[in-house]
Every structure is written in C-alpha cells, then in structure tokens.
Design an enzyme around this catalytic site. Structure first.
Site, PDB file in Angstrom:
ATOM      1  N   PRO A   1       0.833  -1.205   0.000  1.00 11.65           N
ATOM      2  CA  PRO A   1       0.000   0.000   0.000  1.00 11.65           C
ATOM      3  C   PRO A   1       0.872   1.260   0.000  1.00 11.65           C
ATOM      4  O   PRO A   1       1.919   1.291   0.656  1.00 11.65           O
ATOM      5  CB  PRO A   1      -0.802  -0.103   1.299  1.00 11.65           C
ATOM      6  CG  PRO A   1      -0.615  -1.490   1.802  1.00 11.65           C
ATOM      7  CD  PRO A   1       0.624  -2.047   1.182  1.00 11.65           C
ATOM      8  N   VAL A   2       0.431   2.266  -0.736  1.00 13.43           N
ATOM      9  CA  VAL A   2       1.209   3.511  -0.883  1.00 13.43           C
ATOM     10  C   VAL A   2       0.910   4.450   0.298  1.00 13.43           C
ATOM     11  O   VAL A   2      -0.222   4.486   0.789  1.00 13.43           O
ATOM     12  CB  VAL A   2       0.838   4.190  -2.228  1.00 13.43           C
ATOM     13  CG1 VAL A   2       1.514   5.540  -2.382  1.00 13.43           C
ATOM     14  CG2 VAL A   2       1.222   3.276  -3.382  1.00 13.43           C
TER      15      VAL A   2
ATOM     16  N   LEU B   1       4.652   1.328   4.871  1.00 15.52           N
ATOM     17  CA  LEU B   1       5.171  -0.022   4.619  1.00 15.52           C
ATOM     18  C   LEU B   1       6.308  -0.022   3.597  1.00 15.52           C
ATOM     19  O   LEU B   1       6.637  -1.067   3.029  1.00 15.52           O
ATOM     20  CB  LEU B   1       4.043  -0.962   4.174  1.00 15.52           C
ATOM     21  CG  LEU B   1       3.071  -1.398   5.279  1.00 15.52           C
ATOM     22  CD1 LEU B   1       2.009  -2.333   4.737  1.00 15.52           C
ATOM     23  CD2 LEU B   1       3.801  -2.101   6.427  1.00 15.52           C
TER      24      LEU B   1
ATOM     25  N   ALA C   1       1.563   4.353   3.378  1.00 12.64           N
ATOM     26  CA  ALA C   1       0.982   3.666   4.534  1.00 12.64           C
ATOM     27  C   ALA C   1       2.061   3.234   5.519  1.00 12.64           C
ATOM     28  O   ALA C   1       1.807   2.460   6.428  1.00 12.64           O
ATOM     29  CB  ALA C   1       0.178   2.461   4.061  1.00 12.64           C
TER      30      ALA C   1
ATOM     31  N   SER D   1       6.691   1.402   0.588  1.00 13.51           N
ATOM     32  CA  SER D   1       6.376   1.227  -0.833  1.00 13.51           C
ATOM     33  C   SER D   1       7.402   1.915  -1.744  1.00 13.51           C
ATOM     34  O   SER D   1       7.923   1.298  -2.688  1.00 13.51           O
ATOM     35  CB  SER D   1       4.966   1.763  -1.083  1.00 13.51           C
ATOM     36  OG  SER D   1       4.819   2.200  -2.372  1.00 13.51           O
ATOM     37  N   SER D   2       7.726   3.167  -1.476  1.00 17.11           N
ATOM     38  CA  SER D   2       8.609   3.884  -2.406  1.00 17.11           C
ATOM     39  C   SER D   2      10.012   3.283  -2.397  1.00 17.11           C
ATOM     40  O   SER D   2      10.633   3.125  -3.451  1.00 17.11           O
ATOM     41  CB  SER D   2       8.645   5.384  -2.086  1.00 17.11           C
ATOM     42  OG  SER D   2       9.075   5.581  -0.771  1.00 17.11           O
TER      43      SER D   2
ATOM     44  N   ASP E   1      14.472   3.144   5.630  1.00 23.17           N
ATOM     45  CA  ASP E   1      13.633   2.377   4.693  1.00 23.17           C
ATOM     46  C   ASP E   1      14.474   1.683   3.630  1.00 23.17           C
ATOM     47  O   ASP E   1      14.343   0.476   3.406  1.00 23.17           O
ATOM     48  CB  ASP E   1      12.620   3.303   3.994  1.00 23.17           C
ATOM     49  CG  ASP E   1      11.434   3.643   4.878  1.00 23.17           C
ATOM     50  OD1 ASP E   1      11.549   3.487   6.102  1.00 23.17           O
ATOM     51  OD2 ASP E   1      10.390   4.064   4.339  1.00 23.17           O
TER      52      ASP E   1
END
Ligand code: PMV
Length: 316
Positions: free
Chosen positions: A101-102, A106, A104, A108-109, A152
C-alpha cells in the site's frame, strides 16, 4: 538478452520512527507478504536507449524521456545509469507492479526503487551489491521525502531485520526467538514528508523537550534490541506500547491509529503502536501466534482496511 525480474519486500518500523531522523537508533524489519516487482524485457526492434515504463497500478505507461525530471521512476532508472555509465543502453520495457500500500508506512517507495535499481543493473550485466543498491535507493528517497533517515532503503535492500542509526554502519539483528506481528492498515494515507516536517517545526520550537523524548525512545529501542537478541520476548510488548505513547506526545498519532492500538490491546495483544510516519498508515501489534487471527479480525472490525500477519526471526 533474456528478461530480468527482481523484487523487494515491504518493511515496517518496530520502534524508533521519527527519533531516527534525529540520529537515534531504530529497529526495522522486512515484511515479505507485500512486495514490489520489476520485469525488464528487451525491445530488440527499438532504437538503443529507448526505455518504456509500464506501471499498471498507477495506470501509467510512458517513454522514460517523457516523464518529469523529478519523477521517482525516472530517478530510479537514472541513478543506475549514472552509476554504471554503460557505453550503450539496449532498448527495454520496464514493468513495475507492487502489492505494498502507498503512503501507509510499509516502505512502498523504497521497495519500488530497490526493485528497479536491481533489475536495471542486472539487465545491464552489472548487478549491484546490496550496499550500493541501498545508497542509490536513498538518493531517490531524498527526492521524495526531503530528509529521510535512510532506514527504509536499508531494511528493504538487505531484506533483514536491522538496527539503523544515521551516520553509523547498520547492524543485522539476529533474533533469538521468532515473534508474530499483526499489521493493520488504518486506510488513512498520510505523506511521511509532511509529518516529518511538522515534527521538525515542533522540535525547533521546543528543542530540549523533543530531544528528551527522542532520548526516551532511544532507550526503548536499545532495550528492545537486547530483548530481541537475548529474549524473553514478553517484555517487547510493553516497549512497543511505550513507544506509541511517546509518538502520541510528539503528535504523530491520530484518533484512527489510537483506536486500532486500543483495540489490539483490548483483544489480547502484548503491545501495540503506530508504525512509520504516522497520522495514518499502519499500527503493529505483538501477538501470541494462536491469537493472531482473532486480533486481526478485531482490528478489521474496528476499521482496519487490511491486516497482515507476519512472523519475524527466521533469518538464521
Ligand atoms: O516511510 P515511513 O512512513 O515508514 O516513515 C519513515 C520513518 C520516519 O522515521 C518517520 C522517517 C524517516 O525518514 O526515517
């Protein structure tokens, strides 16, 4: 040239978000149930250098050259070309998909960047080591997040639990005893850069108060590190919940996240907190494996739009 595929996991921050921006440690883990995938296919009939990008999740198909210069997908390809300086780039089609999910919390990017960087460098015959992949993904993260800590791109590139502190080599965390988390998505999206910027403004107004809170969070992270390496894990729950209280103090929680944390605790979780930038995104709850499904269901009844159950610590 054969087709190349590559993928990268999502991630969640166990403890230490936000304070990690201010050079305190954080612990992050990969979340392998959600992933970004890249497939590169050669286009033998197209002219060298012609790169086409398909991103069906965001309904996008374009020539790379037509994307705005600050587009993160363009930047993820460019950082590899700048690093490797290939004499000629054979034409290719890059297709990126993701189940993460974007906005959020988690990762994503970072996962999209890592998966593209790996695929492009492998396609060019020069696969990059994890350290370089992480460095290049950090360059792309900076474009999107302004002042990212680097946690990240590190956890996503190495796909291992890590203790991360800015300006220091990160540590792989070898976990003594596997543990289970329920991750629950509030469904509220919240751009991390904005929340990080708000925290900075507050920190500028009351530096000593914020520094003290960041030190308190660092103490929780350090204790959690010891508990994860040596056990017993029961103590971890309380550390997560106390971290959430500090995150409330720095105003990065919101009613939806607080509600999910309370629900997790009332349903028998050992501890719970928001994870990531906050004001939306996910909460994580430490659970006894036998209770995981029931707690996930309680969280969905309390408004979570999706839940993931993940077991961490089988990294030996
Ligand atoms: O990308 P997110 O939402 O998981 O947040 C990253 C964690 C922060 O500490 C808030 C920001 C950072 O750069 O470390």
């Amino acid at each position: 040239m054969p087709a190349i595929s590559s993928s990268a996991p999502g991630k969640c921050i166990l403890l230490g978000e936000h304070s990690v921006v201010y050079h305190r440690p954080a612990i992050a883990i990969p979340v392998t149930q959600v992933r970004a995938h890249t497939v590169i296919t050669p286009r033998p009939t197209a002219a060298p250098g012609e790169i086409r990008i398909q991103a069906p999740d965001i309904d996008m198909e374009a020539d790379l050259d037509d994307l705005p210069s600050d587009h993160p997908l363009l930047r993820a390809v460019q950082v590899v070309l700048n690093e490797l300086h290939p004499v000629q780039v054979p034409a290719f089609l890059l297709r990126i998909t993701s189940t993460i999910p974007v906005a959020a919390g988690l990762g994503s990017s970072a996962a999209v960047s890592v998966s593209i960087i790996r695929a492009v460098s492998t396609f060019l015959g020069q696969p990059l080591p994890d350290e370089k992949v992480s460095d290049l993904a950090y360059q792309v993260e900076k474009l999107q997040h302004g002042n990212p800590s680097g946690v990240d791109n590190t956890v996503v590139s190495y796909a291992q639990p890590v203790v991360f502190q800015r300006g220091m080599p990160f540590e792989h965390l070898i976990i003594a005893q596997p543990f289970t988390l329920v991750i629950a998505d509030s469904g509220k999206s919240s751009p991390t850069a904005q929340v990080v910027e708000d925290v900075r403004r507050q920190w500028e107004k009351s530096p000593s108060q914020y520094e003290r809170i960041f030190d308190e969070i660092a103490a929780l992270v350090n204790r959690a590190k010891t508990v994860l390496v040596r056990g017993p894990l029961l103590e971890l729950g309380g550390l997560l919940s106390r971290n959430h209280e500090w995150l409330q103090q720095i105003k990065v929680s919101c009613p939806e996240l607080d509600q999910l944390v309370s629900t997790a605790l009332a349903s028998g979780a050992l501890g719970a907190k928001l994870s990531g930038g906050g004001r939306g995104g996910n909460v994580i709850a430490l659970v006894i494996p036998q209770n995981a499904e029931d707690i996930a269901e309680a969280l969905r009844s309390a408004g979570a739009v999706r839940t993931i159950i993940t077991t961490v610590g089988s990294n030996r």
